[in-house]
Each structure stands twice: as structure tokens, then as C-alpha cells.
Design a protein around this motif. Structure first.
Motif, mmCIF file in Angstrom:
data_model
loop_
_atom_site.group_PDB
_atom_site.id
_atom_site.type_symbol
_atom_site.label_atom_id
_atom_site.label_comp_id
_atom_site.label_asym_id
_atom_site.label_seq_id
_atom_site.Cartn_x
_atom_site.Cartn_y
_atom_site.Cartn_z
ATOM 1 N N HIS A 115 -9.533 100.572 -37.476
ATOM 2 C CA HIS A 115 -8.210 100.638 -37.395
ATOM 3 C C HIS A 115 -7.526 101.741 -38.384
ATOM 4 O O HIS A 115 -6.359 101.947 -38.420
ATOM 5 C CB HIS A 115 -7.574 99.148 -38.003
ATOM 6 C CG HIS A 115 -7.779 98.871 -39.520
ATOM 7 N ND1 HIS A 115 -8.616 98.130 -39.936
ATOM 8 C CD2 HIS A 115 -7.227 99.255 -40.451
ATOM 9 C CE1 HIS A 115 -8.619 97.922 -41.231
ATOM 10 N NE2 HIS A 115 -7.553 98.665 -41.475
ATOM 11 N N TRP A 120 -2.523 102.425 -34.565
ATOM 12 C CA TRP A 120 -1.624 102.146 -33.759
ATOM 13 C C TRP A 120 -2.293 100.855 -32.876
ATOM 14 O O TRP A 120 -1.526 100.198 -32.132
ATOM 15 C CB TRP A 120 -1.303 103.186 -32.745
ATOM 16 C CG TRP A 120 -2.507 103.850 -32.155
ATOM 17 C CD1 TRP A 120 -3.196 103.648 -31.065
ATOM 18 C CD2 TRP A 120 -3.037 104.994 -32.637
ATOM 19 N NE1 TRP A 120 -3.989 104.408 -30.726
ATOM 20 C CE2 TRP A 120 -4.060 105.525 -31.868
ATOM 21 C CE3 TRP A 120 -2.745 105.830 -33.649
ATOM 22 C CZ2 TRP A 120 -4.839 106.674 -31.753
ATOM 23 C CZ3 TRP A 120 -3.600 107.112 -33.917
ATOM 24 C CH2 TRP A 120 -4.755 107.402 -32.879
ATOM 25 N N SER A 122 -4.223 98.462 -34.740
ATOM 26 C CA SER A 122 -4.704 97.700 -35.910
ATOM 27 C C SER A 122 -4.435 96.305 -35.710
ATOM 28 O O SER A 122 -5.194 95.419 -36.434
ATOM 29 C CB SER A 122 -3.978 98.203 -37.082
ATOM 30 O OG SER A 122 -2.582 98.099 -37.028
ATOM 31 N N SER A 123 -3.464 95.645 -34.984
ATOM 32 C CA SER A 123 -3.376 94.222 -34.844
ATOM 33 C C SER A 123 -2.399 94.054 -33.735
ATOM 34 O O SER A 123 -1.802 95.344 -32.821
ATOM 35 C CB SER A 123 -2.632 93.761 -35.850
ATOM 36 O OG SER A 123 -1.203 94.302 -35.850
ATOM 37 N N GLU A 125 0.363 92.754 -33.043
ATOM 38 C CA GLU A 125 1.764 93.015 -33.201
ATOM 39 C C GLU A 125 2.218 94.431 -33.336
ATOM 40 O O GLU A 125 2.947 94.910 -32.815
ATOM 41 C CB GLU A 125 2.048 92.277 -34.757
ATOM 42 C CG GLU A 125 3.575 92.776 -35.174
ATOM 43 C CD GLU A 125 4.062 91.794 -36.688
ATOM 44 O OE1 GLU A 125 4.939 92.085 -36.967
ATOM 45 O OE2 GLU A 125 2.617 91.356 -36.897
ATOM 46 N N GLN A 126 1.082 95.303 -34.047
ATOM 47 C CA GLN A 126 1.324 96.770 -33.972
ATOM 48 C C GLN A 126 1.039 97.399 -32.554
ATOM 49 O O GLN A 126 1.721 98.246 -32.243
ATOM 50 C CB GLN A 126 0.286 97.417 -34.964
ATOM 51 C CG GLN A 126 0.240 98.792 -35.146
ATOM 52 C CD GLN A 126 1.617 99.373 -35.683
ATOM 53 O OE1 GLN A 126 2.230 98.488 -36.345
ATOM 54 N NE2 GLN A 126 1.982 100.544 -35.750
ATOM 55 N N GLN A 127 0.129 96.726 -31.702
ATOM 56 C CA GLN A 127 0.069 97.364 -30.331
ATOM 57 C C GLN A 127 1.346 96.849 -29.664
ATOM 58 O O GLN A 127 1.783 97.890 -28.824
ATOM 59 C CB GLN A 127 -1.010 96.349 -29.826
ATOM 60 C CG GLN A 127 -2.482 97.111 -30.186
ATOM 61 C CD GLN A 127 -3.664 96.456 -29.566
ATOM 62 O OE1 GLN A 127 -3.504 95.469 -28.700
ATOM 63 N NE2 GLN A 127 -4.756 96.673 -30.114
ATOM 64 N N LYS A 129 4.144 96.663 -30.785
ATOM 65 C CA LYS A 129 5.443 97.411 -31.328
ATOM 66 C C LYS A 129 5.165 99.096 -30.694
ATOM 67 O O LYS A 129 6.148 99.495 -30.356
ATOM 68 C CB LYS A 129 5.530 97.612 -32.838
ATOM 69 C CG LYS A 129 6.502 98.415 -33.374
ATOM 70 C CD LYS A 129 6.243 98.544 -34.896
ATOM 71 C CE LYS A 129 7.231 99.390 -35.770
ATOM 72 N NZ LYS A 129 7.125 99.564 -37.015
#
Length: 381
Positions: A115, A120, A122-123, A125-127, A129
Motif C-alpha cells: 500500500h 490508491w 490501500s483500502s 474505502e480508498q479504492q 474514492k
């Protein structure tokens, strides 16, 4: 005096010489084995066992130069009809993250978290976003980019007219492109009386004439637009360096979501001479079942990135310790080390200085609950 006897074929044989032959063979064999032992002993003996460093300070002194601060800048890009351009607009700006890594050989190879190399992803939620931003940027480009704009003007045109795309997205209308708006002047109606019917007819006729005179804009199809995220620059700084960054290239990122590991290497593929001791993976603890709650855990890394690393005398790595809190589940192990963003990818050692894990996550709201990928996965990865 030599004693001879007559053999079966009446040949005389030297009895004393015959008796001496077995001794010659034995002497030759002993000499041969001695020579082999002399030249081959160093290849037959086992490598020396790792020395237990037995204190936090010794672990720190041994490996501080091998642990690096990673700076990763990434951003959004668009490929329009095969032409790639960087996107730098309000919705999609370049971002920079920090992490930690460590040298594992003399060829400039560095182990860290996946990560850190692909923030981008990393999680979840980040994906989500990032994917939402990619869809939004693609649609906005398609709403403003016309086919008469040349490839070398893509970037400047999009940046100049992005406010129009934003207004369109918010339902405020398309607006006029920069430099394409037409000035209008008000003219007095005059004193001549015009009936309402005549006025409406003239208005309709004028509107039709104006509409016919306005050229129809053709827009680039969204099917010809691809938007994605990628690395702009990734570099590392050494302990005790004066804010000097060494350019790197990403080698590999784990495809297993449960194994948060990745590797990068210096572009010159040579570990700096100032790194006296690399972190030897041969001495890592590969049997994670031997790691028990209550055992020592030591981290050398860069929590908070440059915020804590930068000092008046250069970049400094930090040491934090704690204890193993929970048995390994085969992939990760929990410990009570204080850690936060920036320490992702930091090596975790036991009390002897043997690598046991690679730090990868924690709980933001409270300290003392952090996790590392157990060291056995590094070799297989």
C-alpha cells in the motif's frame, strides 16, 4: 637380504616388496583425505549462527542505516485517443505519501508494504474514492473537450475550461468556453409601433436564423477517454542524510490482499556503501508459531514521515518497542508498539535483532494496537 620364492610359473617374486604395497595405499589415501579436508573444509562447514544483539540500542545501531524513508508522489492521468496527459485540476490533484522500507541485499532492493507502492489501493474505502474520481474526471472531460482541439492542447484546454465542466456537473448549464463567448449589445426598440403578433413572428424568425448560424460542437467520445492513477515519482532518503532523495523503481507488488508486501529498488541497483549492515532475510524468524505473546518487539522506522524524521542535523530514523500481543494467524501478528502513518513497511525485530515482521497497519484512534506481516512471507513473495 631379499627373500625370493618360486611362483606358480617359476617366476621369482620379491616378498618384502609385496608386503609393503598395502602400506603405500594407506599412506596415499590419508594424504588425499588431508588435502581435501584442507581445501574443502571452508565449504563444508555451516555458516556462523546469527549473534543475539540482546538490547534495543544494539538493534538500532546495527540496522538504522538499512532503514529508509520512502516518499511516493502519484496523480491522475488521462489517455485521450492514445495521447497521455497529466490531470491537475481541483477534483484530481497530485498527492504525496510517506512510508518506510529496508535494504535486504547489496543490489539496492528494498522491502516495504504494497500500500506504500500503490496508495490508491490501500483500502476498500480508498479504492471507492479513487474510482469515483476517475469516473467523474472522465465524464467531465467528455463534456468539454471538442474534436477541434489538437493533442498538444488537450492539457491546457482542460485546465482552462474545468470550471465549465464543474458547472455542468452541478446542473448550472454548459456555459461558454474560455475565449469563445460572444459579446452582446442592447439596441433601442425605436418608436415605431409593432403589433404583438408581428413581434413574435420576427422573434421566432430571428431565433431560427441565429441558431442556424451557430456551429454545432462535436465532443470527444467518452469511449476515447481513459483515466487512471499512477506513480509520478518514488524515492528514498537514508538515515543521517540531508534531505537527499535517491530515485527508485517499483519492482513487485503482492497480488494477495492479505499479504501487504512489495519491493522496489534503487535505479542504480546498488545499495549505498554507508549501509554497512543489510537486514539479512536468512536470519529472519520464519517459524511464526514460535512467536509468543509477551516476547519483545522492536520497530525501527519513520512514523509521521517527514514530520518527525526531519531534524536540524538531517533525517533521523526512530526506534519504538513493545511486546507481541497475540499469536500469529499465519499472515499477521499483533504487537503493542507505538506506530502511525509513515511507519508502514518498517521492520519489526525480536530481542536478538532477528526480523519477525513488516509493519503494515494499526488503529488510528488509539495507540498500541498495530500489526505486521510475518517474515516468512517475504521469502515466498
Amino acid at each position: 637380504m631379499k627373500i625370493r620364492k618360486i611362483g606358480p610359473n617359476n617366476d621369482l617374486q620379491d616378498i618384502s616388496s609385496k608386503k609393503r604395497k598395502p602400506y603405500k595405499i594407506i599412506i596415499f589415501a590419508v594424504a588425499l583425505l588431508s588435502t581435501a579436508a584442507f581445501f574443502g573444509f571452508k565449504y563444508l562447514k555451516k555458516p556462523p549462527a546469527a549473534i543475539c544483539l540482546d538490547s534495543d540500542t544494539k538493534v538500532y545501531d546495527q540496522y538504522k542505516d538499512a532503514v529508509v524513508l520512502i516518499k511516493h508522489s502519484y496523480g491522475y492521468f488521462a489517455k485521450i485517443k492514445g495521447t497521455e496527459i497529466p490531470i491537475s485540476v481541483e477534483d484530481a490533484r497530485e498527492e504525496t505519501v510517506f512510508g518506510t522500507g529496508f535494504f535486504v541485499d547489496r543490489d539496492g532492493k528494498i522491502v516495504t508494504n504494497s500500500h506504500v507502492l500503490q496508495p490508491w489501493n490501500s483500502s476498500n474505502e480508498q479504492q471507492e474514492k479513487v474510482n469515483a474520481t476517475i469516473r467523474n474526471v472522465r465524464l467531465k472531460i467528455a463534456s468539454i473537450l471538442t474534436t477541434d482541439v489538437t493533442e498538444d492542447q488537450y492539457q491546457s484546454f482542460i485546465e482552462r475550461n474545468w470550471r465549465i465542466a464543474s458547472a455542468y456537473d452541478e446542473g448550472e448549464g454548459e456555459g461558454d468556453y474560455e475565449g469563445e463567448g460572444e459579446e452582446t449589445t442592447e439596441e433601442s426598440a425605436g418608436e415605431e409601433f409593432v403589433s404583438s403578433n408581428e413581434q413574435e413572428a420576427e422573434t421566432d424568425s430571428a431565433t431560427t436564423d441565429i441558431a442556424a448560424a451557430i456551429p454545432v460542437k462535436e465532443y470527444v467520445s467518452k469511449d476515447d477517454i481513459e483515466v487512471y492513477v499512477k506513480t509520478i515519482e518514488i524515492a528514498v532518503a537514508l538515515h543521517d542524510s540531508n534531505d537527499e532523495w535517491l530515485n527508485c523503481e517499483i519492482e513487485k507488488v503482492s497480488e494477495d490482499a492479505n499479504i501487504d508486501l512489495g519491493t522496489l529498488s534503487l535505479q542504480n541497483h546498488s545499495t549505498p556503501a554507508s549501509v554497512v549492515n543489510i537486514i539479512n532475510l536468512d536470519n529472519a524468524v520464519k517459524d511464526d508459531a514460535s512467536l509468543s505473546p509477551g516476547q519483545k518487539a522492536i520497530m525501527v522506522g519513520y512514523p509521521l514521515g517527514m514530520d518527525l524524521a526531519k531534524t536540524d542535523s538531517g533525517i533521523k530514523v526512530q526506534l519504538y518497542d513493545g511486546k507481541i500481543s497475540k499469536e500469529s494467524d499465519g499472515n499477521k501478528i499483533q504487537y503493542s508498539i507505538t506506530s502511525t502513518h509513515g511507519a508502514s513497511g518498517a521492520p519489526i525485530f525480536n530481542e536478538c535483532g532477528e526480523l519477525i515482521a513488516v509493519n503494515f497497519s494499526g488503529i488510528d484512534e488509539v495507540q498500541g494496537f498495530n500489526f505486521g506481516i510475518v517474515a516468512k512471507h517475504i521469502s515466498s513473495f
